[in-house]
Design a protein around this motif. Structure first.
Motif, PDB file in Angstrom:
ATOM      1  N   TYR A 120       0.825  -1.199   0.000  1.00  0.00           N
ATOM      2  CA  TYR A 120       0.000   0.000   0.000  1.00  0.00           C
ATOM      3  C   TYR A 120       0.863   1.254   0.000  1.00  0.00           C
ATOM      4  O   TYR A 120       1.966   1.265   0.549  1.00  0.00           O
ATOM      5  N   ASP A 174       1.730   4.806   1.571  1.00  0.00           N
ATOM      6  CA  ASP A 174       1.739   5.145   2.987  1.00  0.00           C
ATOM      7  C   ASP A 174       0.453   5.831   3.446  1.00  0.00           C
ATOM      8  O   ASP A 174      -0.015   5.594   4.565  1.00  0.00           O
ATOM      9  N   LYS A 218      -2.264   3.154   4.360  1.00  0.00           N
ATOM     10  CA  LYS A 218      -1.945   2.009   5.221  1.00  0.00           C
ATOM     11  C   LYS A 218      -2.759   2.077   6.503  1.00  0.00           C
ATOM     12  O   LYS A 218      -2.859   3.130   7.139  1.00  0.00           O
ATOM     13  N   GLY A 219      -3.338   0.944   6.878  1.00  0.00           N
ATOM     14  CA  GLY A 219      -4.155   0.888   8.076  1.00  0.00           C
ATOM     15  C   GLY A 219      -5.595   1.301   7.853  1.00  0.00           C
ATOM     16  O   GLY A 219      -6.441   1.110   8.736  1.00  0.00           O
ATOM     17  N   ARG A 220      -5.905   1.877   6.695  1.00  0.00           N
ATOM     18  CA  ARG A 220      -7.280   2.303   6.398  1.00  0.00           C
ATOM     19  C   ARG A 220      -7.875   1.525   5.231  1.00  0.00           C
ATOM     20  O   ARG A 220      -9.081   1.277   5.202  1.00  0.00           O
ATOM     21  N   THR A 240      -7.810  -1.886   2.554  1.00  0.00           N
ATOM     22  CA  THR A 240      -7.408  -3.279   2.435  1.00  0.00           C
ATOM     23  C   THR A 240      -7.750  -3.784   1.037  1.00  0.00           C
ATOM     24  O   THR A 240      -8.898  -3.676   0.605  1.00  0.00           O
TER      25      THR A 240
END
Length: 124
Positions: free
Chosen positions: A60, A62, A65-67, A69
């Motif tokens: 991904y 940056d 990332k984390g948000r 998928t």
């Protein structure tokens, strides 16, 4: 020849979620790395996420990332982009693309087929 059809875009409030889908035809899907890119008004197209043909590898940018998928269902020839905690700066036309390799790749020139794009608008 590969045909890619995206769906799932729309208007959502900041903090909300959307799931984009991209269905492919015309190639052995499980041997094809897939990617998501986006282009905001007045900006260049940028890489968002990529997934290998098997689905085992992902990568991904940056800022998502984390948000976001990325996933795929090879039985359905479909790749998904689940987007959560959306921000106004995520507003763009989102494109899926099929790579010339089975692995992950960030570079647009490694993608030889592109969908028509789907608009995602995040309101503040």
């Amino acid at each position: 020849q590969v045909q890619l059809v995206e769906s799932g875009g729309g208007l959502v409030q900041a903090g909300g979620s959307l799931r984009l889908s991209c269905t492919a035809s015309g190639r052995t899907f499980s041997s094809t790395g897939m990617g998501w890119f986006r282009q905001a008004p007045g900006k260049e197209r940028e890489f968002v996420a990529t997934i290998s043909g098997s689905g085992a590898s992902t990568y991904y940018t940056d800022s998502v990332k984390g948000r976001f998928t990325v996933s795929r269902d090879n039985a359905k020839n479909t790749v998904y982009l689940q987007m959560s905690s959306l921000k106004p700066e995520d507003t763009a036309v989102y494109y899926c693309a099929a790579a010339s390799t089975a692995g992950i790749t960030l570079r647009p020139y490694n993608y030889n087929f592109w969908g028509q794009g789907t608009q995602v608008t995040v309101s503040s």
